[in-house]
Design an enzyme around this catalytic site. Structure first.
Site, PDB file in Angstrom:
ATOM      1  CG  ASP A   1      -1.836  -1.174   1.290  1.00  0.00           C
ATOM      2  OD1 ASP A   1      -2.194  -1.679   0.215  1.00  0.00           O
ATOM      3  OD2 ASP A   1      -2.174  -1.588   2.410  1.00  0.00           O
ATOM      4  CE1 TYR A   2       1.373   7.905  -2.171  1.00  0.00           C
ATOM      5  CE2 TYR A   2       0.506   8.340   0.030  1.00  0.00           C
ATOM      6  CZ  TYR A   2       1.143   8.773  -1.115  1.00  0.00           C
ATOM      7  OH  TYR A   2       1.558  10.083  -1.202  1.00  0.00           O
TER       8      TYR A   2
END
Length: 236
Positions: free
Chosen positions: A104-105
């Site tokens: 994920d970011y």
């Protein structure tokens, strides 16, 4: 003859699953004709395969890179919104590479990039059960009942997670650090599992894939995998 999605993965386009998505969405043509059927087979010596108009062919050189991804980067080759991607961190241009799976970011840690589609398929498909290890800081401290639920499998949205491992490593004033091992890789799965037991993630880092670990590789840095690491991954 070879299945189209396998040929694409071998050509370094993306993982086999991502290649299937490209076929379904009409980005791929064989001998000038767009195909959307998963059953199409191609002859590597005769057929011309194009992705968005670009002819693809298998590369003779396989590349395997480990990156310690910082928070704030998209796990993608490019981003439609112009956000920085993991490719921006790897100054290697001799072969086209792509990330295996996702982080994920707002998650940091170990990410493998390669042009080996078969390896990417092995590492991301749940049937191969390759464990991924994470270090997480959670709000509060889960009790034994919470930990047992986590280990047994949790219902998240429309699926039940496979049994996972979790152990508390350290306890702070209002939080704790845990080690988590899963062999699935659904979207934001670790975060959703922790939320499900009432202890949301404060920070999350992937430290290992199988027996391949970050070691002392600093955030934002990358290196080529050793021959021993490559051999281990290919034997999985």
């Amino acid at each position: 003859m070879e299945r189209l999605q396998k040929y694409m993965a071998r050509s370094g386009v993306a993982s086999r699953r991502k290649c299937e998505e490209l076929i379904k969405s009409g980005h791929v043509s064989v001998n000038g004709r767009v195909v959307t059927d998963m059953g199409v087979k191609v002859d590597p010596d005769v057929d011309v395969v194009q992705v968005d108009g670009r002819v693809i062919k298998p590369s003779g050189k396989k590349v395997y890179i480990m990156l310690n991804k910082p928070v704030g980067y998209i796990t993608s080759v490019k981003d439609q919104f112009g956000r920085p991607t993991v490719i921006d961190l790897v100054d290697y241009t001799q072969e086209r590479i792509y990330p295996v799976g996702r982080l994920d970011y707002d998650t940091s840690g170990l990410l493998i990039l390669t042009n080996d589609g078969e390896l990417a398929y092995k590492l991301t498909h749940p049937k191969h059960e390759v464990p991924k290890t994470y270090l997480a800081v959670l709000k509060g401290v889960p009790d034994e009942g919470d930990l047992e639920k986590f280990r047994s499998g949790l219902r998240i949205e429309n699926y039940v997670t496979s049994p996972a491992e979790i152990k508390v490593l350290d306890v702070f004033k209002n939080s704790c650090q845990v080690e988590i091992k899963i062999h699935e890789g659904k979207n934001r799965q670790v975060r959703k599992m922790c939320e499900s037991i009432g202890h949301p993630v404060v920070s999350l880092e992937r430290t290992a894939i199988g027996e391949i670990s970050l070691g002392d590789l600093k955030q934002g840095q990358w290196r080529f995998l050793s021959s021993e690491e490559i051999e281990y991954l290919c034997k999985l």
